[in-house]
Design a protein around this motif. Sequence first.
Motif, PDB file in Angstrom:
ATOM      1  N   ASP A   1      -5.437  -4.736   1.647  1.00  0.00           N
ATOM      2  CA  ASP A   1      -5.311  -3.277   1.643  1.00  0.00           C
ATOM      3  C   ASP A   1      -5.327  -2.684   0.235  1.00  0.00           C
ATOM      4  N   VAL A   2      -4.836  -3.431  -0.743  1.00  0.00           N
ATOM      5  CA  VAL A   2      -4.727  -2.874  -2.100  1.00  0.00           C
ATOM      6  C   VAL A   2      -5.823  -3.387  -3.041  1.00  0.00           C
TER       7      VAL A   2
ATOM      8  N   THR B   1      -1.517   5.729  -3.230  1.00  0.00           N
ATOM      9  CA  THR B   1      -2.938   5.599  -2.870  1.00  0.00           C
ATOM     10  C   THR B   1      -3.680   4.655  -3.803  1.00  0.00           C
TER      11      THR B   1
ATOM     12  N   ALA C   1      -1.762  -7.074   3.490  1.00  0.00           N
ATOM     13  CA  ALA C   1      -1.303  -6.255   2.367  1.00  0.00           C
ATOM     14  C   ALA C   1      -2.160  -6.502   1.132  1.00  0.00           C
TER      15      ALA C   1
ATOM     16  N   CYS D   1       2.816   1.611  -3.394  1.00  0.00           N
ATOM     17  CA  CYS D   1       1.965   1.921  -4.552  1.00  0.00           C
ATOM     18  C   CYS D   1       1.176   3.208  -4.351  1.00  0.00           C
TER      19      CYS D   1
ATOM     20  N   ALA E   1       0.832  -1.206   0.000  1.00  0.00           N
ATOM     21  CA  ALA E   1       0.000   0.000   0.000  1.00  0.00           C
ATOM     22  C   ALA E   1       0.865   1.254   0.000  1.00  0.00           C
TER      23      ALA E   1
ATOM     24  N   VAL F   1      -5.398   1.535  -5.601  1.00  0.00           N
ATOM     25  CA  VAL F   1      -5.969   0.222  -5.345  1.00  0.00           C
ATOM     26  C   VAL F   1      -6.141  -0.457  -6.698  1.00  0.00           C
TER      27      VAL F   1
END
Length: 258
Positions: free
Chosen positions: A135-136, A108, A132, A106, A103, A110
């Motif tokens: 989160d993405v 912000t 992780a 990369c 996260a 997604v």
Amino acid sequence: MSGFAPGEGRWRAGLGSLRQTVRQELVARQLAAHLPDAPPRRVLDLGCGQGTQILRLARRGHAATGLDASSALLGDLTTALDAEPAAVRERVRVVQGDVTRAAALCGTAVFDVVLCHGVLMYFADPGPLLDAVADVAAPGALVSLLARNGDALAMRPGLFGDWPAAMAAFDGTSYRNRIGVEARADRLADLTAALAERGLSVPAWYGVRVFTDTAADDAPVPEDLDALLAAEERAGRTDPYRRVAALLHVIARRPSGE
């Protein structure tokens, strides 16, 4: 647990072998069944290695980011990218770093598709890596995880006649893999529950390498590869065969309303 790095050289030496070819081809086919070409998706491959899967997806028009800690493997990916048409190169972004920090690395962003293939087994505690992944993953995202199949951990040592290792594997999750690294396996029920805790459901799963897991490390790709892959693909989606596969390919989804 020592992680992947000590076995990286043997891994790279095995690229192109029968076992690796079967793994990469089956995962690509299984993933394709859940991933339409249009509209193009934003793809993140956590632990992308030499980039076999993201190159395939970039060729199909998807925008792909590959994240890996290994400079050597990312160098292999960069070399492979150099041989691709400009349109494919422009769709691929390469990031070096720790997959559990995806996260932050990369920004912000997604992603519509999150791949994590052959990485979970190198984490004594899979929680941070699964965090992780979650989160993405964007709302509606598809997640593709490839792990060592803990429900069939005794198969490989048993077929090789290593009876003490086979007996230990029935109740354990640790093993020494073919690249000489101590690693860990995941059981389907446990992995499904861990994903559910992170808001991800599991609509489908497959086995990978039912018939070819005990092939020699240097076994060449046979002339009748198509027939072999057809049998492996059928076994990988069919009970009871998929349950004794060496690798477990889990397809998960995040609800689109999140």
